[in-house]
Design a protein around this motif. Structure first.
Motif, PDB file in Angstrom:
ATOM      1  N   TYR A 172      12.148   2.076  -4.691  1.00 14.98           N
ATOM      2  CA  TYR A 172      13.545   2.069  -4.273  1.00 14.98           C
ATOM      3  C   TYR A 172      13.797   2.637  -2.882  1.00 14.98           C
ATOM      4  O   TYR A 172      14.933   2.703  -2.429  1.00 14.98           O
ATOM      5  CB  TYR A 172      14.403   2.838  -5.295  1.00 14.98           C
ATOM      6  N   GLY A 173      12.758   3.121  -2.225  1.00 11.92           N
ATOM      7  CA  GLY A 173      12.912   3.669  -0.886  1.00 11.92           C
ATOM      8  C   GLY A 173      13.284   5.138  -0.908  1.00 11.92           C
ATOM      9  O   GLY A 173      13.321   5.788  -1.960  1.00 11.92           O
ATOM     10  N   ALA A 174      13.583   5.635   0.265  1.00 16.64           N
ATOM     11  CA  ALA A 174      13.843   7.070   0.436  1.00 16.64           C
ATOM     12  C   ALA A 174      15.094   7.553  -0.282  1.00 16.64           C
ATOM     13  O   ALA A 174      15.253   8.750  -0.506  1.00 16.64           O
ATOM     14  CB  ALA A 174      13.942   7.405   1.922  1.00 16.64           C
TER      15      ALA A 174
ATOM     16  N   SER B 254      16.876   7.683  -6.651  1.00 17.26           N
ATOM     17  CA  SER B 254      17.720   8.627  -7.374  1.00 17.26           C
ATOM     18  C   SER B 254      16.935   9.860  -7.834  1.00 17.26           C
ATOM     19  O   SER B 254      15.927   9.748  -8.540  1.00 17.26           O
ATOM     20  CB  SER B 254      18.319   7.929  -8.602  1.00 17.26           C
ATOM     21  N   LEU B 255      17.409  11.028  -7.436  1.00 15.43           N
ATOM     22  CA  LEU B 255      16.783  12.277  -7.886  1.00 15.43           C
ATOM     23  C   LEU B 255      16.965  12.451  -9.383  1.00 15.43           C
ATOM     24  O   LEU B 255      16.074  12.969 -10.071  1.00 15.43           O
ATOM     25  CB  LEU B 255      17.368  13.467  -7.128  1.00 15.43           C
ATOM     26  N   GLU B 256      18.103  12.003  -9.902  1.00 11.80           N
ATOM     27  CA  GLU B 256      18.345  12.093 -11.345  1.00 11.80           C
ATOM     28  C   GLU B 256      17.374  11.202 -12.112  1.00 11.80           C
ATOM     29  O   GLU B 256      16.866  11.574 -13.166  1.00 11.80           O
ATOM     30  CB  GLU B 256      19.798  11.735 -11.673  1.00 11.80           C
ATOM     31  N   GLN B 257      17.108  10.005 -11.577  1.00 15.38           N
ATOM     32  CA  GLN B 257      16.151   9.098 -12.215  1.00 15.38           C
ATOM     33  C   GLN B 257      14.746   9.688 -12.173  1.00 15.38           C
ATOM     34  O   GLN B 257      13.990   9.586 -13.142  1.00 15.38           O
ATOM     35  CB  GLN B 257      16.176   7.723 -11.540  1.00 15.38           C
ATOM     36  N   ILE B 258      14.402  10.321 -11.076  1.00 16.49           N
ATOM     37  CA  ILE B 258      13.097  10.973 -10.977  1.00 16.49           C
ATOM     38  C   ILE B 258      12.981  12.056 -12.047  1.00 16.49           C
ATOM     39  O   ILE B 258      11.973  12.150 -12.740  1.00 16.49           O
ATOM     40  CB  ILE B 258      12.886  11.558  -9.550  1.00 16.49           C
TER      41      ILE B 258
ATOM     42  N   ALA C  98       4.116   3.646   8.545  1.00 20.14           N
ATOM     43  CA  ALA C  98       5.576   3.681   8.433  1.00 20.14           C
ATOM     44  C   ALA C  98       6.143   2.349   7.951  1.00 20.14           C
ATOM     45  O   ALA C  98       7.182   2.321   7.297  1.00 20.14           O
ATOM     46  CB  ALA C  98       6.203   4.070   9.773  1.00 20.14           C
ATOM     47  N   SER C  99       5.451   1.255   8.247  1.00 18.33           N
ATOM     48  CA  SER C  99       5.969  -0.048   7.833  1.00 18.33           C
ATOM     49  C   SER C  99       5.528  -0.451   6.435  1.00 18.33           C
ATOM     50  O   SER C  99       6.153  -1.303   5.815  1.00 18.33           O
ATOM     51  CB  SER C  99       5.570  -1.130   8.840  1.00 18.33           C
ATOM     52  N   THR C 100       4.461   0.138   5.919  1.00 22.77           N
ATOM     53  CA  THR C 100       3.959  -0.266   4.605  1.00 22.77           C
ATOM     54  C   THR C 100       4.183   0.763   3.504  1.00 22.77           C
ATOM     55  O   THR C 100       4.109   0.426   2.333  1.00 22.77           O
ATOM     56  CB  THR C 100       2.452  -0.598   4.670  1.00 22.77           C
ATOM     57  N   ILE C 101       4.432   2.008   3.872  1.00 23.95           N
ATOM     58  CA  ILE C 101       4.694   3.037   2.860  1.00 23.95           C
ATOM     59  C   ILE C 101       6.204   3.173   2.760  1.00 23.95           C
ATOM     60  O   ILE C 101       6.840   3.811   3.603  1.00 23.95           O
ATOM     61  CB  ILE C 101       4.028   4.370   3.234  1.00 23.95           C
TER      62      ILE C 101
END
Length: 187
Positions: free
Chosen positions: A26-28, A31-35, A96-99
């Motif tokens: 989901y990118g940076a 959701s912290l709640e989902q984590i 930076a482009s793949t992670i």
């Protein structure tokens, strides 16, 4: 500083593993709640280990950023300053482009109200600065170019290519275009 209890160490390791998966998906802004839910802990536990999203991102990307820093230090002794700098910039661009999420973390680092030594941008700036200074000294890079300028370009390229079918190839192409310039060669 007191050692963490075994359950706290396990929670941190689990949170990092889950956060890495969620950020990859989901990118940076995952959701912290989902984590927390996926790790089977409360959101307070996430915040105890990682008081901010920035701290979580720094922890998730720590190993990759450290590897890029080591790579810069290894290249610093190379014979050709331009080649060393371009190889390192290529490695940063590819990462930076793949992670997923790393480029966003780098862009947030550069605009954070509070800089700290463990943020990815500060670490990469410190590691890449000797490469840039040497390239400037050798006339391989214009004298007004800074490592911050180059990391900003790399981050922009990575953000622009994040959803490309082959982000690493497209980011590499755009970096090469940036390095070559857009003016036709004379003579």
């Amino acid at each position: 500083m007191a050692a963490q209890r075994a359950d706290a160490r396990r929670n941190r390791a689990l949170l990092l593993a889950v956060a890495e998966q969620e950020i990859a998906a989901y990118g940076a802004d995952a959701s912290l709640e989902q984590i927390a839910r996926r790790a089977g802990v409360g959101s307070g536990t996430v915040r105890r280990h990682f008081p901010s999203r920035h701290a979580l991102l720094a922890a998730v990307f720590h190993e990759r950023v450290e590897a890029l820093c080591v790579h810069a230090r290894d290249l610093a002794a190379g014979a050709d300053a331009r080649t060393a700098l371009l190889e390192w910039l290529g490695a940063v661009t590819a990462s930076a482009s793949t992670i997923r999420g790393l480029a966003v973390a780098l862009s947030r680092d550069s605009t954070a109200d509070v800089e700290h030594e463990h943020c990815a941008s500060a670490q990469l700036t410190e590691a890449g600065d000797p490469l840039v200074r040497r390239a400037v000294r050798d006339g391989a890079v214009a004298p007004d170019v800074t490592v911050t300028d180059l990391l900003t370009l790399v981050t922009g390229i990575a953000l622009a290519t994040e959803h490309h079918p082959d982000p690493a190839a497209e980011a590499g192409r755009l970096l090469a275009l940036t390095v070559a310039g857009v003016s036709p060669r004379q003579g």
